[in-house]
Design a protein around this motif. Structure first.
Motif, mmCIF file in Angstrom:
data_model
loop_
_atom_site.group_PDB
_atom_site.id
_atom_site.type_symbol
_atom_site.label_atom_id
_atom_site.label_comp_id
_atom_site.label_asym_id
_atom_site.label_seq_id
_atom_site.Cartn_x
_atom_site.Cartn_y
_atom_site.Cartn_z
ATOM 1 N N CYS A 107 -5.253 -0.641 6.590
ATOM 2 C CA CYS A 107 -5.113 -1.067 7.913
ATOM 3 C C CYS A 107 -6.226 -0.762 8.717
ATOM 4 O O CYS A 107 -6.762 0.370 8.772
ATOM 5 C CB CYS A 107 -3.832 -0.223 8.375
ATOM 6 S SG CYS A 107 -3.696 -0.332 10.110
ATOM 7 N N ARG A 118 -0.993 -7.175 10.504
ATOM 8 C CA ARG A 118 -2.320 -7.856 10.316
ATOM 9 C C ARG A 118 -2.312 -9.018 9.372
ATOM 10 O O ARG A 118 -1.457 -9.334 8.507
ATOM 11 C CB ARG A 118 -3.216 -6.751 9.803
ATOM 12 C CG ARG A 118 -2.989 -6.267 8.388
ATOM 13 C CD ARG A 118 -4.002 -5.190 8.040
ATOM 14 N NE ARG A 118 -3.507 -4.703 6.582
ATOM 15 C CZ ARG A 118 -2.812 -3.452 6.170
ATOM 16 N NH1 ARG A 118 -2.392 -2.819 7.091
ATOM 17 N NH2 ARG A 118 -2.699 -3.347 4.900
ATOM 18 N N SER A 140 -3.510 3.395 3.872
ATOM 19 C CA SER A 140 -3.280 2.241 2.712
ATOM 20 C C SER A 140 -1.561 1.988 2.660
ATOM 21 O O SER A 140 -1.361 1.120 1.755
ATOM 22 C CB SER A 140 -3.765 2.723 1.342
ATOM 23 O OG SER A 140 -4.981 2.762 1.504
ATOM 24 N N THR A 164 1.327 -0.084 3.247
ATOM 25 C CA THR A 164 1.257 -1.296 3.542
ATOM 26 C C THR A 164 2.713 -1.932 3.157
ATOM 27 O O THR A 164 3.171 -1.820 1.989
ATOM 28 C CB THR A 164 0.210 -2.337 3.139
ATOM 29 O OG1 THR A 164 -0.971 -1.709 3.489
ATOM 30 C CG2 THR A 164 0.298 -3.667 3.523
ATOM 31 N N GLU A 165 3.201 -2.703 4.139
ATOM 32 C CA GLU A 165 4.536 -3.515 3.886
ATOM 33 C C GLU A 165 4.203 -5.341 4.047
ATOM 34 O O GLU A 165 3.294 -5.498 4.723
ATOM 35 C CB GLU A 165 5.655 -3.226 4.450
ATOM 36 C CG GLU A 165 5.875 -3.259 6.168
ATOM 37 C CD GLU A 165 7.051 -3.046 6.530
ATOM 38 O OE1 GLU A 165 8.062 -3.107 5.879
ATOM 39 O OE2 GLU A 165 7.008 -2.413 7.668
ATOM 40 N N TRP A 166 4.655 -5.859 3.086
ATOM 41 C CA TRP A 166 4.539 -7.183 3.431
ATOM 42 C C TRP A 166 5.741 -7.790 4.112
ATOM 43 O O TRP A 166 7.042 -7.250 3.726
ATOM 44 C CB TRP A 166 4.704 -7.948 1.977
ATOM 45 C CG TRP A 166 3.456 -7.776 1.192
ATOM 46 C CD1 TRP A 166 3.214 -6.779 0.245
ATOM 47 C CD2 TRP A 166 2.170 -8.437 1.246
ATOM 48 N NE1 TRP A 166 1.910 -6.808 -0.193
ATOM 49 C CE2 TRP A 166 1.080 -8.028 0.217
ATOM 50 C CE3 TRP A 166 1.608 -9.611 1.980
ATOM 51 C CZ2 TRP A 166 -0.062 -8.485 0.228
ATOM 52 C CZ3 TRP A 166 0.446 -10.034 1.732
ATOM 53 C CH2 TRP A 166 -0.571 -9.615 0.621
ATOM 54 N N GLN A 173 0.927 -8.781 6.586
ATOM 55 C CA GLN A 173 1.335 -7.351 6.339
ATOM 56 C C GLN A 173 1.735 -6.567 7.536
ATOM 57 O O GLN A 173 1.144 -7.035 8.797
ATOM 58 C CB GLN A 173 0.125 -6.786 5.705
ATOM 59 C CG GLN A 173 -0.295 -7.253 4.426
ATOM 60 C CD GLN A 173 -1.592 -6.745 3.831
ATOM 61 O OE1 GLN A 173 -2.643 -6.934 4.511
ATOM 62 N NE2 GLN A 173 -1.692 -6.450 2.521
ATOM 63 N N ARG A 174 2.043 -5.427 7.293
ATOM 64 C CA ARG A 174 2.406 -4.493 8.305
ATOM 65 C C ARG A 174 2.064 -3.103 8.149
ATOM 66 O O ARG A 174 2.553 -2.854 6.873
ATOM 67 C CB ARG A 174 3.968 -4.660 9.038
ATOM 68 C CG ARG A 174 3.960 -3.695 10.318
ATOM 69 C CD ARG A 174 5.263 -4.027 10.930
ATOM 70 N NE ARG A 174 5.507 -5.065 11.510
ATOM 71 C CZ ARG A 174 6.901 -5.835 11.364
ATOM 72 N NH1 ARG A 174 7.772 -5.475 10.631
ATOM 73 N NH2 ARG A 174 6.884 -6.872 11.844
ATOM 74 N N CYS A 175 1.444 -1.963 8.956
ATOM 75 C CA CYS A 175 1.108 -0.978 8.519
ATOM 76 C C CYS A 175 2.313 -0.223 8.303
ATOM 77 O O CYS A 175 3.163 0.001 9.707
ATOM 78 C CB CYS A 175 -0.029 -0.219 9.416
ATOM 79 S SG CYS A 175 -0.280 1.112 9.120
ATOM 80 N N ARG A 176 2.745 0.639 7.292
ATOM 81 C CA ARG A 176 3.732 1.471 7.443
ATOM 82 C C ARG A 176 3.680 2.629 8.305
ATOM 83 O O ARG A 176 4.741 3.319 8.576
ATOM 84 C CB ARG A 176 4.175 1.928 5.838
ATOM 85 C CG ARG A 176 4.727 0.809 5.050
ATOM 86 C CD ARG A 176 5.247 1.508 3.588
ATOM 87 N NE ARG A 176 5.841 0.340 2.912
ATOM 88 C CZ ARG A 176 6.871 -0.054 2.803
ATOM 89 N NH1 ARG A 176 7.734 0.068 3.711
ATOM 90 N NH2 ARG A 176 7.341 -0.844 2.027
ATOM 91 N N GLU A 181 -7.254 -7.620 -3.138
ATOM 92 C CA GLU A 181 -6.558 -7.425 -1.787
ATOM 93 C C GLU A 181 -5.561 -8.491 -1.402
ATOM 94 O O GLU A 181 -4.900 -8.261 -0.671
ATOM 95 C CB GLU A 181 -7.689 -7.110 -0.911
ATOM 96 C CG GLU A 181 -8.157 -5.873 -0.947
ATOM 97 C CD GLU A 181 -9.201 -5.352 0.313
ATOM 98 O OE1 GLU A 181 -8.703 -5.116 1.070
ATOM 99 O OE2 GLU A 181 -10.302 -5.907 0.157
ATOM 100 N N PRO A 198 -4.285 -10.706 4.596
ATOM 101 C CA PRO A 198 -4.141 -9.290 3.972
ATOM 102 C C PRO A 198 -5.322 -8.572 3.475
ATOM 103 O O PRO A 198 -6.205 -9.236 3.168
ATOM 104 C CB PRO A 198 -3.322 -9.964 2.648
ATOM 105 C CG PRO A 198 -3.711 -11.309 2.425
ATOM 106 C CD PRO A 198 -4.325 -12.015 3.957
#
Lengths: 383, 138
Positions: free
Chosen positions: B49, B42, B55, B57-59, B33-36, B17, B45
């Motif tokens: 979310c 968040r 699941s 996720t974007e960096w 990270q940000r939830c798409r 992870e 990492p």
């Protein structure tokens, strides 16, 4: 069906030792079990529910072997020093639900004679979140210190206000013949003691001792036939706080959730509480907990703890045994909070007795206040 | 000849992870990270979310700028590595994008640290594979 008021603590015993290099932790568990069962007027053969923590991942099984117990119900909830308060709530629920009839809770530790650096050992790499913290050298005291620093930043709380809490606990310890440190100290003494992790000084930190204790719980109905005045479990609640997704308010400690819920479940108000046993790993723990429980507003904890309000004779005596700051702290102190509350509600406080104590609030904190921690609040009442 | 001193402090246990986070840090890039799906940022990492259990996720690369949320000057730590470097500053830094990190403050005297002071990331290469995101006064 409510569990509140239907179960009781009927046996309580605190091991008098504070330094026991000649004993094992399991021996302290066993001697404490003997003490609490004798106090209750029950035998080991009556025990059908067993609760413990601090003995390793499946250490409950080893301890059952050591005591030759064959319980019908077990629980080794391990959420830090508050675990034993949690065990009392879980035991109350189990008894009310008919899962067991006589619950034994035990604790034993030789932290001091093993020279275990409880608060100043670094975090080891265990759970996934540790990889983002342990490389930077957090300690337990450091985690609490960061809460203290934030409290000072937001509210102007001072080191002298924190020191006042340590002074009060030492005053109480002076009345406890078993307390590890009994000589009076002053605010100046606390401020002059060396800094361990700023803004916390040595005397802002709990002692490291050996020790242990045990509790016996059963139904309120059965308690009526037993030797000692029963202490009823009137309400309780648990809560967990952590850094979450990285936006957590560090002063939003677990007691803010568990406290109001426990009071509501017991059907009592803050003004009804005669004394409090508040986990005092550090002075900031007491201040932050009293605020979060709602005894005063956020930011008012320093003033609230001043002027003898939390001392014997004050409006809300706290930790009448001297607490972890002066009496004992073998690593996980929750059981002693309950034992002292029972002592007060039975009227066995001796010189440290709170006059006509009918209701006590116990709050255990476990883990690291500034990172991951648990809070368990329990309301106990005289039968 | 220069004596090579082994690094004694705990190293992160990189897992499936967190691998992307640590690999970016080794390149001296700090990500969160940000939830798409729900857009919640968040840190640290993780794969799922916590807000919506997605699941996707974007960096997001952090600017590296932030402020000190709280700190403590550590005077006592029995652990190997840390006990040789006392005192040191343990802190929580709030990134300007929002998330907070547990970290160390470097590049200034411990007595000069203040809550709220502006800081910027200072990558510290501790092994060939691991760089830690520490912060210094900005």
């Amino acid at each position: 069906m409510s569990i509140w008021g239907t179960t009781a603590v009927v046996g309580a015993w605190e091991h008098p030792t504070r330094f026991a290099p000649h004993m094992t932790a399991f021996q302290i568990h066993a001697e404490s079990a003997r003490g609490a069962l004798a106090d209750a007027g029950l035998t080991i053969g009556d025990v059908d529910g067993f609760f413990t923590s601090g003995v390793g991942p499946i250490g409950l099984l080893s301890l059952c072997q050591h005591l030759d117990l064959r319980p019908d119900h077990v629980d080794s909830t391990s959420i830090g020093g508050s675990s034993f308060v949690s065990h009392c709530l879980h035991a109350a629920a189990a008894i009310a639900a008919g899962l067991c009839k006589v619950a034994l809770v035990t604790y034993g530790s030789t932290a001091a004679s093993e020279r275990f650096a409880v608060g100043t050992a670094g975090l080891v790499m265990g759970e996934p979140p540790d990889q983002f913290e342990a490389p930077f050298g957090p300690t337990i005291v450091g985690s609490y210190a960061m809460v203290a620093q934030r409290h000072m930043h937001e509210y102007g709380t001072t080191s002298a206000e924190l020191a006042e809490i340590a002074v009060t606990m030492r005053r109480h310890a002076g009345l406890n013949p078993h307390a590890k440190y009994r000589e009076p100290i002053t605010v100046e003494d606390v401020l002059a003691s060396r800094v361990i992790s700023s803004p916390l000084h040595l005397l802002d930190c709990c002692v490291i001792s050996d020790g242990g204790g045990a509790l016996v719980l059963t139904s309120a109905e059965r308690a009526r036939d037993l030797a000692r005045r029963a202490v009823l479990i009137l309400g309780g609640a648990e809560a967990v706080r952590h850094l979450g997704i990285g936006r957590h308010d560090l002063l939003d400690v677990a007691a803010r959730q568990s406290g109001p819920l426990a009071l509501a479940r017991a059907g009592v108000r803050h003004d009804d509480i005669d004394c409090c046993m508040i986990y005092d790993s550090y002075t900031i723990t007491v201040l932050a907990t009293l605020e979060a429980l709602g005894f005063c507003k956020p930011g008012e904890g320093g003033a609230f703890c001043a002027g003898g309000r939390i001392a014997l004779g004050g409006a809300l005596p706290v930790n009448t045994d001297g607490g972890g700051l002066s009496s004992n702290h073998p690593g996980m102190r929750g059981i002693f909070l309950v034992i002292e509350a029972v002592r007060q509600l039975r009227g066995e406080g001796g010189e440290a007795q709170v006059s006509d104590a009918k209701l006590a609030l116990v709050h255990g904190t476990g883990g690291m206040l500034g990172q991951r921690h648990s809070g368990v609040t329990m309301i106990l009442g005289r039968s | 000849m220069a004596e090579t001193r082994p690094y004694k402090k705990p190293l992160p246990r990189v897992d499936e992870e967190s691998r992307g986070y640590w690999e970016a840090l080794a390149r001296h890039e700090l990500y969160f990270q940000r939830c798409r799906d729900c857009g919640t940022a968040r840190s640290y990492p993780r794969a799922v979310c916590p807000s919506c259990l997605s699941s996707a996720t974007e960096w997001v690369r952090a600017s590296g700028r932030g402020t000190v949320y709280t700190f403590t000057v550590t005077q006592q730590n029995q652990t190997a590595g840390f006990r040789d470097e006392l005192p040191y500053v343990l802190a929580m830094v709030e990134l300007e994008e929002g998330p907070r990190l547990v970290t160390n403050l470097v590049g200034c005297a411990p007595d000069d640290v203040r809550t709220g002071m502006p800081v910027e990331v200072a990558f510290e290469d501790v092994t060939g594979e691991i760089a830690l995101p520490k912060f210094r006064p900005a």
